[in-house]
Scaffold this active site. Structure first.
Site, PDB file in Angstrom:
ATOM      1  N   GLY A 195      98.444  82.043  12.126  1.00 27.47           N
ATOM      2  CA  GLY A 195      98.879  83.365  12.523  1.00 27.47           C
ATOM      3  C   GLY A 195      99.594  83.873  11.253  1.00 27.47           C
ATOM      4  O   GLY A 195      99.832  83.305  10.381  1.00 27.47           O
ATOM      5  N   TYR A 196     100.036  85.222  11.408  1.00 30.28           N
ATOM      6  CA  TYR A 196     100.603  85.885  10.347  1.00 30.28           C
ATOM      7  C   TYR A 196     101.866  86.456  10.831  1.00 30.28           C
ATOM      8  O   TYR A 196     102.429  86.991  12.056  1.00 30.28           O
ATOM      9  CB  TYR A 196      99.691  87.074  10.007  1.00 30.28           C
ATOM     10  CG  TYR A 196      98.313  86.644   9.478  1.00 30.28           C
ATOM     11  CD1 TYR A 196      98.365  86.702   8.006  1.00 30.28           C
ATOM     12  CD2 TYR A 196      97.261  86.220  10.255  1.00 30.28           C
ATOM     13  CE1 TYR A 196      97.127  86.116   7.493  1.00 30.28           C
ATOM     14  CE2 TYR A 196      96.030  85.840   9.716  1.00 30.28           C
ATOM     15  CZ  TYR A 196      96.044  85.717   8.278  1.00 30.28           C
ATOM     16  OH  TYR A 196      94.965  85.255   7.834  1.00 30.28           O
ATOM     17  N   LEU A 197     102.810  85.949   9.785  1.00 30.10           N
ATOM     18  CA  LEU A 197     104.279  86.626   9.830  1.00 30.10           C
ATOM     19  C   LEU A 197     104.184  87.976   9.125  1.00 30.10           C
ATOM     20  O   LEU A 197     105.347  88.731   9.585  1.00 30.10           O
ATOM     21  CB  LEU A 197     105.163  85.647   9.182  1.00 30.10           C
ATOM     22  CG  LEU A 197     105.137  84.354   9.608  1.00 30.10           C
ATOM     23  CD1 LEU A 197     106.119  83.404   8.802  1.00 30.10           C
ATOM     24  CD2 LEU A 197     105.616  84.145  11.157  1.00 30.10           C
ATOM     25  N   THR A 207     103.050  87.989  14.193  1.00 30.18           N
ATOM     26  CA  THR A 207     102.662  89.018  14.431  1.00 30.18           C
ATOM     27  C   THR A 207     101.047  89.100  14.692  1.00 30.18           C
ATOM     28  O   THR A 207     100.380  88.412  14.079  1.00 30.18           O
ATOM     29  CB  THR A 207     102.732  90.265  13.427  1.00 30.18           C
ATOM     30  OG1 THR A 207     102.006  90.060  12.345  1.00 30.18           O
ATOM     31  CG2 THR A 207     104.001  90.283  13.166  1.00 30.18           C
ATOM     32  N   ASN A 227      91.134  87.490   8.096  1.00 29.02           N
ATOM     33  CA  ASN A 227      91.632  86.851   9.386  1.00 29.02           C
ATOM     34  C   ASN A 227      92.886  87.401   9.792  1.00 29.02           C
ATOM     35  O   ASN A 227      93.346  87.399  10.847  1.00 29.02           O
ATOM     36  CB  ASN A 227      91.887  85.408   8.711  1.00 29.02           C
ATOM     37  CG  ASN A 227      90.998  84.444   8.526  1.00 29.02           C
ATOM     38  OD1 ASN A 227      90.488  84.097   9.487  1.00 29.02           O
ATOM     39  ND2 ASN A 227      90.541  84.177   7.723  1.00 29.02           N
TER      40      ASN A 227
END
Length: 169
Positions: A29-31, A82, A146
């Site tokens: 996942g992405y911060l 996010t 991604n």
């Protein structure tokens, strides 16, 4: 400084599967997905975890910094992501060609999407002769990043896999 040099391709058919030497399960996942940088949290087989910062891509190269972190920290950080969670099986291939060849076979929201990534340590090693099972070059196409896939996963809308992805010529 760390640097990622890679190209991405869609695949045609399953002939690549005979070259698989190992497979891992990745969850990420992405911060941050700021256009100038991405901050990613990834677990590998739920036994390793990494925090990665990537600069904006320019051609096939971009700055990349990756740090091992405790799995428990990664799992906590993923609750603050996010976008959605991107899940994929990463298949490592053995080929006579230069570079590291990996195939990401997405699961969950993106089931059916399969992307080949070829990574090199040095830009001068990036010449390619591609086997017939390699399709369209999608390097730099934001639809296949991604971070974009994570945004689509949160919206619960998986991008449609092109017909070459589904094994149709």
């Amino acid at each position: 400084m760390g640097q990622e040099i890679e190209r991405k391709f869609l695949l045609k058919g399953d002939d690549w599967r005979t070259l698989v030497t190992g497979t891992t399960l990745l969850r990420q996942g992405y911060l941050s997905t700021d256009p100038r940088r991405e901050v990613r949290v990834r677990t590998t087989d739920d036994t390793e975890a990494f925090l990665t910062v990537k600069a904006k891509q320019v051609g096939p190269a971009r700055a990349e910094f990756e740090y091992a972190i405790p799995v428990e920290d990664a799992q906590e950080l993923l609750t603050h992501r996010t976008g959605g969670l991107v899940e994929k099986h990463r298949h490592h291939l053995t080929t006579p060609a230069a570079g590291q060849w990996i195939v990401d076979e997405y699961i969950g929201a993106h089931t059916g999407l399969i992307v080949l990534e070829i990574e090199w340590e040095h830009a001068e090693d990036t010449s390619l002769v591609l086997p017939p099972w390699v399709g369209t070059d999608v390097t730099g196409n934001p639809a296949y990043s991604n971070a974009t896939l994570a945004s689509a996963a949160k919206a619960r809308t998986a991008p449609t896999a092109p017909t070459e992805q589904l094994g149709t010529p």
